[in-house]
Design a protein around this motif. Structure first.
Motif, PDB file in Angstrom:
ATOM      1  N   TYR A   1       0.960  -1.177   0.138  1.00  0.00           N
ATOM      2  CA  TYR A   1       0.075   0.150   0.086  1.00  0.00           C
ATOM      3  C   TYR A   1       0.858   1.312  -0.035  1.00  0.00           C
ATOM      4  N   ALA A   2       1.635   1.416   0.932  1.00  0.00           N
ATOM      5  CA  ALA A   2       2.753   2.460   0.791  1.00  0.00           C
ATOM      6  C   ALA A   2       3.553   2.726  -0.217  1.00  0.00           C
ATOM      7  N   ALA A   3       4.001   1.774  -0.982  1.00  0.00           N
ATOM      8  CA  ALA A   3       4.646   1.522  -2.367  1.00  0.00           C
ATOM      9  C   ALA A   3       3.737   2.221  -3.288  1.00  0.00           C
ATOM     10  N   GLU A   4       2.474   1.901  -3.246  1.00  0.00           N
ATOM     11  CA  GLU A   4       1.738   2.179  -4.557  1.00  0.00           C
ATOM     12  C   GLU A   4       1.027   3.922  -4.316  1.00  0.00           C
TER      13      GLU A   4
ATOM     14  N   LEU B   1      10.333  -0.605  -0.896  1.00  0.00           N
ATOM     15  CA  LEU B   1      10.857   0.010  -2.384  1.00  0.00           C
ATOM     16  C   LEU B   1      10.719  -1.122  -3.271  1.00  0.00           C
ATOM     17  N   ALA B   2      10.930  -2.568  -2.998  1.00  0.00           N
ATOM     18  CA  ALA B   2      10.915  -3.423  -3.895  1.00  0.00           C
ATOM     19  C   ALA B   2       9.204  -3.606  -4.665  1.00  0.00           C
ATOM     20  N   TYR B   3       8.191  -2.800  -3.977  1.00  0.00           N
ATOM     21  CA  TYR B   3       6.937  -2.923  -4.292  1.00  0.00           C
ATOM     22  C   TYR B   3       6.526  -1.743  -5.207  1.00  0.00           C
ATOM     23  N   VAL B   4       7.508  -0.683  -5.167  1.00  0.00           N
ATOM     24  CA  VAL B   4       7.388   0.598  -6.031  1.00  0.00           C
ATOM     25  C   VAL B   4       6.912   0.197  -7.437  1.00  0.00           C
ATOM     26  N   PRO B   5       5.914   0.696  -7.933  1.00  0.00           N
ATOM     27  CA  PRO B   5       5.585   0.447  -9.475  1.00  0.00           C
ATOM     28  C   PRO B   5       6.809   0.866 -10.347  1.00  0.00           C
TER      29      PRO B   5
END
Length: 71
Positions: free
Chosen positions: A37-40, A65-69
């Motif tokens: 959620y935070a990354a997106e 950061l691994a989930y940042v699009p």
């Protein structure tokens, strides 16, 4: 345990923006969804600031950061 999207958002805001909670204080089932959620939904500067303020650890920062699009 079913993950509730409203709790996910609340946990993310309280961890990354306000520092009122930590990952240790929320159920383990929410750790990944909160980071996603935070990354997106939060800017990179918000995530950087959470690290700078000590709201998240270096490991939590890296995992988020691994989930940042991709741009």
């Amino acid at each position: 345990m079913a993950v509730n999207s409203l709790l996910t958002k609340a946990y993310a805001v309280n961890i990354y923006r306000y520092g009122n909670r930590t990952f240790a204080s929320i159920p383990a089932d929410y750790h990944t969804p909160v980071k996603q959620y935070a990354a997106e939904n939060f800017s990179l500067s918000d995530i950087d600031q959470a690290l700078a303020n000590g709201y998240i650890t270096e490991q939590e920062y890296t995992e988020t950061l691994a989930y940042v699009p991709a741009a």
